[in-house]
Design a protein around this motif. Structure first.
Motif, PDB file in Angstrom:
ATOM      1  N   SER A   1     -10.173  18.080 114.373  1.00  0.00           N
ATOM      2  CA  SER A   1     -10.044  17.952 115.695  1.00  0.00           C
ATOM      3  C   SER A   1     -10.216  19.658 116.023  1.00  0.00           C
ATOM      4  O   SER A   1     -10.440  20.183 116.818  1.00  0.00           O
TER       5      SER A   1
ATOM      6  N   GLU B   1     -16.668   9.103 116.703  1.00  0.00           N
ATOM      7  CA  GLU B   1     -16.257   9.571 118.469  1.00  0.00           C
ATOM      8  C   GLU B   1     -17.196   9.793 118.908  1.00  0.00           C
ATOM      9  O   GLU B   1     -17.881   9.430 120.073  1.00  0.00           O
TER      10      GLU B   1
ATOM     11  N   LYS C   1     -12.419   9.608 113.877  1.00  0.00           N
ATOM     12  CA  LYS C   1     -12.856  10.589 114.775  1.00  0.00           C
ATOM     13  C   LYS C   1     -13.828  11.520 115.196  1.00  0.00           C
ATOM     14  O   LYS C   1     -13.893  11.287 115.469  1.00  0.00           O
TER      15      LYS C   1
END
Length: 529
Positions: free
Chosen positions: A298, A329, A326
């Motif tokens: 991230s 996405e 994640k």
């Protein structure tokens, strides 16, 4: 002799015995007489096949610990004699030389011996002499002789014989000859390069490079360019040795970018904590560490979300489900990691086009290796940039020394700078990149671009100030003028790491002192062109 040539006699001498029994059974089906040596003859007999020892053909026993067994006119004459040449046939008749129609040889495992760091004498003993001599003889005489050097060619050989009544076609033999000469060339290259390494000779008079075809590619960097991917047998963990768990075949650009990503993330040892690198067009658009792999991803993603779309993601630890979720996405081309757990694999299973590669480990960023680049009419070779600088080697040149937090980020940014195309400028904060400027013709432009990217991302994330505020900056080479440093300071940087060595170092240091910056010199640069 372009007509199919029947195989009546085959000489088989192999170090790698895999597939040997199936090959012998296929040859026996066509009534082929088998000649062999040493361990191969023993293995064939144990499998129930009738075998003639080469020593019975030559009239000489294997001697000198097996060094001399096939280097004999009755072997090489049988391989080299032209079947449509009356003089050759007369010489065979006079000297009792029988024709050998098929040669099956794979060489002493020299490359594997070197790879396990065997002693010098053991490496020398694994240099094959008779094998390459026979292979080259048979390949030269491909008009009448078939030569097989790879176990994966056993099945095509038997299929060819089945289709042609126990014979081989000229086109098939030419293809085998091509493979054979490629094998002996690669083998000699391995021996030569090992000698250069053993003698610590960085620039031998002649240098050879070789590879084994891993993948034929649809095209190169652009659709009008032909391309293929070769591996060099070094077994360095990475894209060349990775196992692809899912996704489409890798493209030329995928391979190039994935290699860049994995080599970068390998700078961060797994035991020191999770790290992630995101690459686009061979340059990092985000690199970060974190408390978890998901956090590292991230934070890397937040450096430049726009460029990360369609990028390559490299991780230094086992990919887990939370991190995979994640990553899933957004659109990503390739993910490469040492391992991937079942939950991560299940998450990516829904992304059919995403390539997931696992390597089983990380490459050592400090290992010596050779890099090769082609130029018109020649090759440029150099040692891989395995340079490393620790905190104790840094020279503080400003009135203010960096704080412990700044020093941590300076060393982080310096490791990233090694993997950014020159001129490279990296802003980093809290062990994450917040701006990357790459490949510009002037260093000040790289500094400005990196700062602008940070500003754009701050606006996209709804932050009140650019993330370069309170950051540190790494420059892969010295600042030739103070303008780049001044630009970094204006962007909010508080500390600089750079090699030093410019005739204007004093001017640059003075500019840093005027703005309260801390600056350290590495004495080492990281150009990456």
């Amino acid at each position: 002799m372009t007509l199919p040539q029947p195989i009546r006699t085959a000489l088989i001498s192999v170090s790698d015995k895999s597939g040997l029994t199936d090959l012998a059974e296929g040859l026996a089906r066509h009534g082929v007489r088998l000649l062999s040596t040493g361990g191969t003859a023993k293995a064939l007999r144990e499998a129930g096949h009738e075998v003639t020892d080469v020593s019975d053909v030559t009239g000489f026993p294997e001697m000198m610990d097996g060094r001399v067994k096939t280097l004999h006119p009755k072997v090489h004459g049988g391989l080299l004699a032209l079947r449509d040449n009356a003089d050759h046939l007369a010489a065979m008749e006079t000297h009792g030389i029988g024709a050998i129609d098929l040669l099956v040889v794979n060489l002493y495992p020299f490359e594997a011996t070197v790879a396990k760091n065997a002693p010098y004498d053991e490496c020398v003993e694994n240099i094959d002499i008779g094998g390459p001599a026979m292979i080259r003889a048979a390949a030269k005489n491909h008009a009448g002789v078939a030569v097989v050097v790879d176990t994966e060619d056993y099945a095509p050989l038997l299929a060819e014989m089945d289709a042609n009544g126990g014979a081989t076609t000229f086109g098939f033999r030419k293809t085998l000859a091509l493979t054979a000469y490629g094998r002996t060339a690669a083998y000699d290259a391995a021996v030569s390069n090992w000698f250069a390494q053993a003698l610590e000779e960085p620039a031998p008079r002649r240098r050879a490079v070789a590879g084994y075809l891993a993948q034929s590619l649809r095209y190169g960097e652009n659709p009008h360019q032909e391309a293929a991917f070769y591996v060099d047998g070094s077994n360095r963990p990475g894209v060349a040795t990775a196992y692809q768990l899912q996704g489409k075949a890798l493209s030329y650009n995928n391979i190039n970018d994935t290699d860049a990503a994995f080599e970068l993330v390998a700078e961060f040892a797994p035991e020191a904590g999770p790290a992630c690198a995101i690459i686009k067009h061979a340059n990092p658009c985000g690199v970060a560490t974190g408390a978890t792999l998901a956090e590292a991803y991230s934070r890397a993603f937040d450096c430049d979300r726009t460029s990360a779309f369609g990028g390559i993601i490299a991780l230094n630890q086992k990919l887990d489900g939370a991190t995979a979720a994640k990553i899933a996405e957004i659109f990503t081309e390739v993910v490469i990691a040492p391992e991937a757990d079942e939950e991560a694999r299940a998450v990516f299973a829904a992304k059919k086009n995403l390539r997931l590669l696992v390597t089983g480990g990380l490459p050592d960023p400090r290992t010596a290796a050779l890099t090769v680049r082609q130029v018109a009419g020649g090759l440029l070779m150099q040692g891989k940039d395995n340079g490393h600088v620790g905190a104790e080697e840094l020279k503080v040149v400003t009135k203010r020394a960096p704080s412990p937090e700044e020093l941590r980020d300076l060393l982080f940014a310096w490791r990233v700078a090694k993997h950014v195309k020159s001129n490279a400028v990296i802003y980093a904060k809290d062990s994450a990149t917040v701006g990357v400027g790459a490949g510009q013709m002037s260093r000040v432009d790289s500094t400005r671009i990196a700062a602008r990217k940070s500003q754009d991302m701050a606006e996209a994330l709804g932050l009140s100030a650019p993330t370069t505020q309170g950051s540190v900056v790494a420059s892969d080479a010295f600042f030739p003028f103070a303008d780049g440093l001044i630009t970094a300071a204006e962007a909010g940087a508080t500390a600089i790491i750079q090699p030093g060595g410019s005739i204007r170092d004093e001017e640059v240091i003075a500019a840093a002192d005027e703005r309260g910056l801390a600056m350290v010199l590495t004495g080492m640069r990281h150009f990456r062109h």
